[in-house]
Design a protein around this motif. Structure first.
Motif, PDB file in Angstrom:
ATOM      1  N   THR A   1      77.101  11.788   5.390  1.00  0.00           N
ATOM      2  CA  THR A   1      76.392  10.970   6.370  1.00  0.00           C
ATOM      3  C   THR A   1      75.074  11.632   6.754  1.00  0.00           C
ATOM      4  OG1 THR A   1      78.495  10.132   7.217  1.00  0.00           O
ATOM      5  CG2 THR A   1      76.578   9.908   8.663  1.00  0.00           C
ATOM      6  N   TRP A   2      75.083  12.952   6.954  1.00  0.00           N
ATOM      7  CA  TRP A   2      73.856  13.666   7.307  1.00  0.00           C
ATOM      8  C   TRP A   2      72.833  13.524   6.181  1.00  0.00           C
ATOM      9  CZ3 TRP A   2      70.372  17.170   5.658  1.00  0.00           C
ATOM     10  CH2 TRP A   2      69.474  17.655   6.613  1.00  0.00           C
ATOM     11  N   ILE A   3      73.283  13.694   4.939  1.00  0.00           N
ATOM     12  CA  ILE A   3      72.387  13.567   3.786  1.00  0.00           C
ATOM     13  C   ILE A   3      71.774  12.168   3.750  1.00  0.00           C
ATOM     14  CG2 ILE A   3      72.314  13.440   1.250  1.00  0.00           C
ATOM     15  CD1 ILE A   3      74.508  15.692   1.299  1.00  0.00           C
ATOM     16  N   ASP A   4      72.616  11.147   3.873  1.00  0.00           N
ATOM     17  CA  ASP A   4      72.137   9.760   3.814  1.00  0.00           C
ATOM     18  C   ASP A   4      71.107   9.465   4.900  1.00  0.00           C
ATOM     19  OD1 ASP A   4      73.829   9.352   1.657  1.00  0.00           O
ATOM     20  OD2 ASP A   4      75.365   8.297   2.830  1.00  0.00           O
ATOM     21  N   LYS A   5      71.282  10.040   6.078  1.00  0.00           N
ATOM     22  CA  LYS A   5      70.391   9.754   7.206  1.00  0.00           C
ATOM     23  C   LYS A   5      69.135  10.625   7.233  1.00  0.00           C
ATOM     24  CE  LYS A   5      73.811   7.977  10.449  1.00  0.00           C
ATOM     25  NZ  LYS A   5      74.495   8.180  11.736  1.00  0.00           N
ATOM     26  N   ASN A   6      69.155  11.784   6.562  1.00  0.00           N
ATOM     27  CA  ASN A   6      68.076  12.750   6.750  1.00  0.00           C
ATOM     28  C   ASN A   6      67.280  13.156   5.518  1.00  0.00           C
ATOM     29  OD1 ASN A   6      68.326  13.673   9.729  1.00  0.00           O
ATOM     30  ND2 ASN A   6      70.422  13.590   8.964  1.00  0.00           N
ATOM     31  N   LEU A   7      67.792  12.889   4.337  1.00  0.00           N
ATOM     32  CA  LEU A   7      67.076  13.308   3.139  1.00  0.00           C
ATOM     33  C   LEU A   7      66.600  12.102   2.341  1.00  0.00           C
ATOM     34  CD1 LEU A   7      69.268  16.291   1.859  1.00  0.00           C
ATOM     35  CD2 LEU A   7      67.215  16.355   3.285  1.00  0.00           C
ATOM     36  N   PRO A   8      65.391  12.191   1.785  1.00  0.00           N
ATOM     37  CA  PRO A   8      64.912  11.077   0.959  1.00  0.00           C
ATOM     38  C   PRO A   8      65.738  10.966  -0.328  1.00  0.00           C
ATOM     39  CG  PRO A   8      63.342  12.902   0.909  1.00  0.00           C
ATOM     40  CD  PRO A   8      64.415  13.271   1.886  1.00  0.00           C
ATOM     41  N   SER A   9      65.761   9.782  -0.893  1.00  0.00           N
ATOM     42  CA  SER A   9      66.557   9.545  -2.108  1.00  0.00           C
ATOM     43  C   SER A   9      66.015  10.311  -3.310  1.00  0.00           C
ATOM     44  CB  SER A   9      66.614   8.044  -2.418  1.00  0.00           C
ATOM     45  OG  SER A   9      65.302   7.558  -2.616  1.00  0.00           O
ATOM     46  N   THR A  10      64.812  10.867  -3.197  1.00  0.00           N
ATOM     47  CA  THR A  10      64.236  11.653  -4.289  1.00  0.00           C
ATOM     48  C   THR A  10      64.879  13.031  -4.426  1.00  0.00           C
ATOM     49  OG1 THR A  10      62.488  12.391  -2.796  1.00  0.00           O
ATOM     50  CG2 THR A  10      61.994  10.495  -4.213  1.00  0.00           C
ATOM     51  N   VAL A  11      65.581  13.477  -3.388  1.00  0.00           N
ATOM     52  CA  VAL A  11      66.262  14.776  -3.453  1.00  0.00           C
ATOM     53  C   VAL A  11      67.494  14.615  -4.352  1.00  0.00           C
ATOM     54  CG1 VAL A  11      67.503  16.543  -2.127  1.00  0.00           C
ATOM     55  CG2 VAL A  11      65.444  15.483  -1.171  1.00  0.00           C
ATOM     56  N   LYS A  12      67.564  15.444  -5.379  1.00  0.00           N
ATOM     57  CA  LYS A  12      68.700  15.405  -6.305  1.00  0.00           C
ATOM     58  C   LYS A  12      69.921  16.000  -5.619  1.00  0.00           C
ATOM     59  CE  LYS A  12      66.356  13.982  -9.934  1.00  0.00           C
ATOM     60  NZ  LYS A  12      66.596  12.709 -10.563  1.00  0.00           N
ATOM     61  N   GLN A  13      71.088  15.453  -5.913  1.00  0.00           N
ATOM     62  CA  GLN A  13      72.313  15.918  -5.285  1.00  0.00           C
ATOM     63  C   GLN A  13      73.263  16.479  -6.341  1.00  0.00           C
ATOM     64  OE1 GLN A  13      75.706  14.290  -2.205  1.00  0.00           O
ATOM     65  NE2 GLN A  13      73.897  13.056  -2.517  1.00  0.00           N
ATOM     66  N   VAL A  14      73.843  17.626  -6.033  1.00  0.00           N
ATOM     67  CA  VAL A  14      74.856  18.222  -6.901  1.00  0.00           C
ATOM     68  C   VAL A  14      76.102  18.440  -6.049  1.00  0.00           C
ATOM     69  CG1 VAL A  14      75.368  20.057  -8.538  1.00  0.00           C
ATOM     70  CG2 VAL A  14      72.999  19.424  -8.136  1.00  0.00           C
ATOM     71  N   SER A  15      77.214  17.881  -6.503  1.00  0.00           N
ATOM     72  CA  SER A  15      78.458  17.930  -5.740  1.00  0.00           C
ATOM     73  C   SER A  15      79.639  18.133  -6.683  1.00  0.00           C
ATOM     74  CB  SER A  15      78.620  16.613  -4.976  1.00  0.00           C
ATOM     75  OG  SER A  15      79.950  16.416  -4.574  1.00  0.00           O
ATOM     76  N   ARG A  16      80.497  19.065  -6.336  1.00  0.00           N
ATOM     77  CA  ARG A  16      81.701  19.291  -7.149  1.00  0.00           C
ATOM     78  C   ARG A  16      82.581  18.038  -7.152  1.00  0.00           C
ATOM     79  NH1 ARG A  16      82.511  24.453  -8.852  1.00  0.00           N
ATOM     80  NH2 ARG A  16      84.744  24.087  -9.121  1.00  0.00           N
TER      81      ARG A  16
END
Length: 156
Positions: free
Chosen positions: A19-34
């Motif tokens: 939720t924090w990511i969705d509300k605070n980071l632009p969609s251009t930031v790449k995400q890596v998640s296990r």
């Protein structure tokens, strides 16, 4: 080479990291998640939160590390979206990216109470596992990061 920002999410399962990511980071930031990699590899569905066998987790780590390095090498800002509760794991990512120009932003996300985490992950993560994670969590210390954001949700 430009400095990339790597956001290190830190928090128990159910704390609100996504939720924090969705509300605070632009969609251009790449995400890596296990969790996402486990789904990509077919170890579980998007709704499941599992830890695989040691062989499966080794494969998850390999894919994770390759993606992380690739994104940073290409100059993308990245968010590491795992629980990252222990310093040794956070330090491992820093060592992996040590030859790149990285600004480390640690984002600590906390639910209002441990009971809230337990409730949000009911049926996915056993209560005793969450309580052990809570008890062994190592809060980041000054010098470990370039910037820290501490987000504690307020109970409504």
């Amino acid at each position: 080479m430009r400095t990339v920002t790597v956001y290190m999410m830190i928090g128990l399962p159910g704390a609100g990291k996504n939720t924090w990511i969705d509300k605070n980071l632009p969609s251009t930031v790449k995400q890596v998640s296990r969790d996402d990699i486990r789904v990509e590899l077919g170890y579980c569905t998007p709704d499941e939160k599992i830890v695989g066998t040691s062989q499966q987790e080794a494969m998850v780590s390999d894919v994770f590390n390759k993606k992380l390095v690739s994104y940073v090498k290409e100059g993308h800002d990245v968010v590491i979206n795992n629980i990252n509760l222990k310093k040794k794991y956070r330090d491992g990512y820093k060592k992996l990216l040590s030859k790149y120009k990285v600004k480390w932003v640690y984002v600590v996300v906390e639910a209002p109470t441990i009971e809230e985490n337990i409730s949000r992950r009911e049926g996915q993560v056993p209560e005793d596992v969450l309580r052990k994670m809570y008890d062994t969590f190592t809060m980041p210390q000054s010098g470990e990061y370039d910037e820290i954001i501490h987000y504690k949700q307020v109970k409504v």
